[in-house]
Design a protein around this motif. Structure first.
Motif, PDB file in Angstrom:
ATOM      1  N   THR A 285       0.814  -1.218   0.000  1.00 46.59           N
ATOM      2  CA  THR A 285       0.000   0.000   0.000  1.00 46.59           C
ATOM      3  C   THR A 285       0.848   1.270   0.000  1.00 46.59           C
ATOM      4  OG1 THR A 285      -0.047   0.110   2.400  1.00 46.59           O
ATOM      5  CG2 THR A 285      -1.797  -1.169   1.345  1.00 46.59           C
ATOM      6  N   GLY A 286       2.178   1.100   0.080  1.00 52.45           N
ATOM      7  CA  GLY A 286       3.050   2.277   0.074  1.00 52.45           C
ATOM      8  C   GLY A 286       3.089   3.018   1.397  1.00 52.45           C
ATOM      9  N   CYS A 290       7.837  -0.081   6.621  1.00 51.51           N
ATOM     10  CA  CYS A 290       8.952  -1.028   6.554  1.00 51.51           C
ATOM     11  C   CYS A 290      10.311  -0.341   6.434  1.00 51.51           C
ATOM     12  CB  CYS A 290       8.759  -1.941   5.349  1.00 51.51           C
ATOM     13  SG  CYS A 290       8.490  -1.024   3.828  1.00 51.51           S
ATOM     14  N   PRO A 301       8.842   0.277  -0.808  1.00 52.38           N
ATOM     15  CA  PRO A 301       7.592   0.475  -1.547  1.00 52.38           C
ATOM     16  C   PRO A 301       7.795   1.005  -2.959  1.00 52.38           C
ATOM     17  CG  PRO A 301       7.770   2.028   0.296  1.00 52.38           C
ATOM     18  CD  PRO A 301       8.896   1.061   0.437  1.00 52.38           C
ATOM     19  N   ASN A 346       7.370  -4.985  10.457  1.00 52.06           N
ATOM     20  CA  ASN A 346       6.585  -3.751  10.472  1.00 52.06           C
ATOM     21  C   ASN A 346       5.563  -3.654   9.351  1.00 52.06           C
ATOM     22  OD1 ASN A 346       8.073  -2.872  12.631  1.00 52.06           O
ATOM     23  ND2 ASN A 346       9.584  -1.819  11.384  1.00 52.06           N
ATOM     24  N   CYS A 347       5.438  -4.697   8.550  1.00 50.51           N
ATOM     25  CA  CYS A 347       4.550  -4.583   7.380  1.00 50.51           C
ATOM     26  C   CYS A 347       3.122  -4.985   7.728  1.00 50.51           C
ATOM     27  CB  CYS A 347       5.065  -5.445   6.235  1.00 50.51           C
ATOM     28  SG  CYS A 347       3.945  -5.379   4.821  1.00 50.51           S
TER      29      CYS A 347
END
Ligand code: SF4
Ligand code: SF4
Length: 366
Positions: A285-286, A290, A301, A346-347
């Motif tokens: 999703t940008g 991360c 991303p 973290n994603c």
């Protein structure tokens, strides 16, 4: 009042490499237009744009509009806090960065299995109640990135919470990875009001593959982004729908009042979802969650965006390869990845980042 909320996660920047370079000429005109069209709800977080998002709330909103003319939500990083003193320090910094003396909504940010345990141990939930009793927040909540079982557990233990912020969109609705419908139903079962994030899935549902776009345009008589927003706005229990908006056209399109989708229109969206799923190689999703802790600062991303574009339009490979080469000249390459997997923790989309970076590197040959 419109349900649309203005998310300050992705803001217009003067320099795409510098998240502090907010383009205030553009942002202020968007803030003005949003308020002029009846928008009231603004959303930020301590970690968005390394703090530049909260500063942008102060400069674009709090210093330009009376406090009672907008509703402001902010979030406490649940993975950072160690105790209530920590929570208090961060909270005070947030008030100062945003230029306000209370938040309308204050949330624990990004609860999942690990962060939830940390929030409990650190007294995060008690801290929310302290703020409520002090009048420093009017409503409390948490944003959530995990499955319905955990959501049920948290809401059973914390009935005092007012809002749950969930990732809901028509692409994730029936997805076995995201289980958006099941999470939504759990929140409803507990009588919670829902704030929707990622209704357009970071822009994925605004720029559809041509076959899917045709189905949406003909089936819903709306632009793809507007149809995606109508889908979530029409769900009972949804209080606000957050959208990041980078241009006046996009904002006007998103905020325009339209009736909820009919059953037939929703079926068209699910038909389009099947096509989108078959054409989207990486469901990124940008959000950039991360990249912050990557020791090489690999612009993950942006590489995924290029790779998705390549998979969607392989006939445009020369243009896409040009964009890839340009990116590798300025940043570490996918092939440089150390495979430490810090980014994957973290994603929120649970993307297997290391493997995909290798695939991207193989696809472009370096
Ligand atoms: S696994 Fe690769 S991309 Fe992820 S944080 Fe480590 S070096 Fe960066
Ligand atoms: S890989 Fe995951 S964390 Fe990184 S930008 Fe994409 S969705 Fe966000």
């Amino acid at each position: 009042m419109t349900k649309l909320g203005f998310g300050f996660l992705r803001l217009p920047l003067l320099d795409k490499k510098d998240e502090h370079s907010v383009d205030y000429a553009v942002l202020n005109s968007l803030t003005d237009l949003f308020i002029e069209k009846g928008g009231r709800y603004f959303d930020t977080a301590f970690t968005y744009l390394g703090g530049a998002s909260e500063e942008a709330i102060r400069l674009s909103l709090a210093e330009r509009y009376p406090r009672d003319s907008f509703i402001l939500a902010d979030k406490l990083p649940s993975w950072v806090i160690k105790n209530k003193e920590d929570c208090r320090k961060i909270f005070e910094k947030q008030l100062s960065r945003c230029g306000v003396d209370f938040f309308d909504v204050y949330m624990l940010h990004w609860l999942n299995e690990v962060n939830y345990i940390n929030a409990e141990i650190s007294g995060g939930f008690e801290f929310l109640e302290e703020l409520r009793s002090e009048g420093k927040t009017l409503k409390t909540g948490f944003s959530f990135h995990d499955g319905p079982e955990l959501l049920d557990k948290i809401l059973s233990k914390h009935p005092e919470i007012d809002y749950v912020q969930l990732q809901i969109n028509y692409l994730d609705w029936k997805s076995p990875a995201f289980r958006a419908k099941e999470c939504y139903e759990v929140a409803l079962k507990h009588g919670k009001e829902i704030i929707v994030m990622e209704p357009v899935k970071g822009g994925t549902l605004a720029n559809l593959p041509p076959e899917a776009e045709k189905i949406v345009l003909e089936g819903c008589s709306s632009s793809p982004a507007s149809a995606a927003i109508r889908f979530v706005e029409g769900l009972p229990g949804v209080k606000y729908v957050l959208s990041g908006m980078n241009g006046e056209r996009q904002l006007s399109d998103n905020i325009e009042k339209r009736p909820p989708l009919s059953e037939k229109e929703i079926s068209a969206l699910f038909e389009a979802a099947e096509i989108i799923r078959s054409k989207t190689a990486v469901p990124c999703t940008g959000c950039s969650y991360c990249t912050g802790n990557c020791p090489l600062q690999i612009p993950i991303p942006r590489y995924f965006e290029i790779y998705n574009e390549y998979c969607r339009n392989p006939e445009d490979d020369w243009k896409i390869e040009h964009a890839y080469s340009a990116l590798t000249r300025n940043f570490s390459r996918p092939s440089d990845c150390l495979r430490c997997r810090i980014c994957e923790q973290n994603c929120p989309q649970k993307i297997n980042i290391v493997e995909i970076l290798q695939k991207v590197s193989r696809t472009f040959g370096f």
